[in-house]
Design a protein around this motif. Structure first.
Motif, PDB file in Angstrom:
ATOM      1  N   TYR A 177     -21.502 -29.628   9.778  1.00 31.03           N
ATOM      2  CA  TYR A 177     -21.876 -28.385  10.441  1.00 31.03           C
ATOM      3  C   TYR A 177     -20.670 -27.822  11.176  1.00 31.03           C
ATOM      4  N   ASP A 178     -20.559 -26.500  11.193  1.00 39.11           N
ATOM      5  CA  ASP A 178     -19.574 -25.844  12.038  1.00 39.11           C
ATOM      6  C   ASP A 178     -20.154 -25.774  13.444  1.00 39.11           C
ATOM      7  N   LYS A 194     -21.269 -25.224   7.050  1.00 40.57           N
ATOM      8  CA  LYS A 194     -19.989 -25.824   6.689  1.00 40.57           C
ATOM      9  C   LYS A 194     -20.089 -26.596   5.378  1.00 40.57           C
TER      10      LYS A 194
END
Length: 244
Positions: free
Chosen positions: A84-85, A169
């Motif tokens: 994940y961003d 992401k």
């Protein structure tokens, strides 16, 4: 022995030896059905909690690991940041813990195990002054069809606040918040919701707007966050009663 909690037939403690960590890795391998031992570089950086059945000679029935951070500036070092961003969380200023690899032995279905695990986590959070708990909450398998009501409920009731919302992401994701138009069947949603995630949500936790399709672990997972200060007072009292 660093005991976090003793309740009835179960004891929760921190792993002290390489053998303790290996036992946790073996249980993870059994639970997640991975090929070979389940281990990675994060194991060396984490504290590992073991829940043991004292009536079965100390058999390991549950485990999870915790990575403690001083604040959001360290979020990029987390396991979750691989998928994940999490750049929005860099602005979080308090101490954080990432909880991961949570599993219960498949031969056990005693709800007290989950209660003891959360009691141990509460004790740890209180001891360390943690202000946010986060991690990846997993659904078994990589097919979304049987979980659509659960994902619809996450969309309608439990999405992360915009200021903390993780962005995409991973290359393979299910964007349930954008794609689902259905109203959730609450009963079906709760039946399909993983117990760990259900507990997060009951305490005021929130999730990402997409699920990552993790074929290596054979799971779908959502990023899950819980701000300790936002837990309803009644829930805090219940958790601390267990932890005490």
């Amino acid at each position: 022995m660093a005991v976090l909690l003793d309740k009835g037939r179960y004891r929760a403690r921190l792993a002290q030896t390489e053998q303790d960590v290996a036992a946790a890795q073996t249980l993870r391998m059994l639970t997640f059905a991975t090929d070979g031992q389940d281990c990675d570089a994060f194991d060396e950086r984490c504290a590992h909690v073991l829940v043991e059945d004292l009536q079965a000679g100390g058999a390991l029935v549950c485990c999870f690991r915790m990575l403690t951070m001083q604040g959001g500036f360290e979020i990029g070092l987390s396991y979750s940041a691989q998928f994940y961003d999490l750049s929005a969380l860099r602005d979080f200023t308090g101490p954080m813990v990432e909880m991961g690899r949570f599993c219960i032995h498949p031969d056990y279905n005693d709800p007290d195990i989950l209660r003891v695990a959360w009691g141990a986590m509460t004790a740890y959070v209180d001891q360390k002054g943690i202000e946010m708990l986060f991690g990846c909450s997993s659904f078994a398998g990589t097919e979304t069809a049987e979980y659509l009501d659960a994902f619809a409920m996450l969309k309608h009731r439990h999405l992360a606040p915009r200021r903390w919302l993780p962005r995409v992401k991973a290359p393979d994701v299910f964007r349930f918040a954008a794609r689902l138009r259905r109203r959730p069947d609450v009963k079906q949603a709760m039946l399909r919701m993983p117990p760990l995630l259900r507990t997060y949500l009951m305490m005021g936790g929130w999730v990402s707007d997409h699920a990552v399709v993790d074929r290596h672990m054979n799971t779908l997972h959502v990023f899950t966050g819980l701000e300790i200060g936002a837990i309803p007072p009644a829930r805090k009292r219940l958790l601390r009663a267990v932890a005490g």
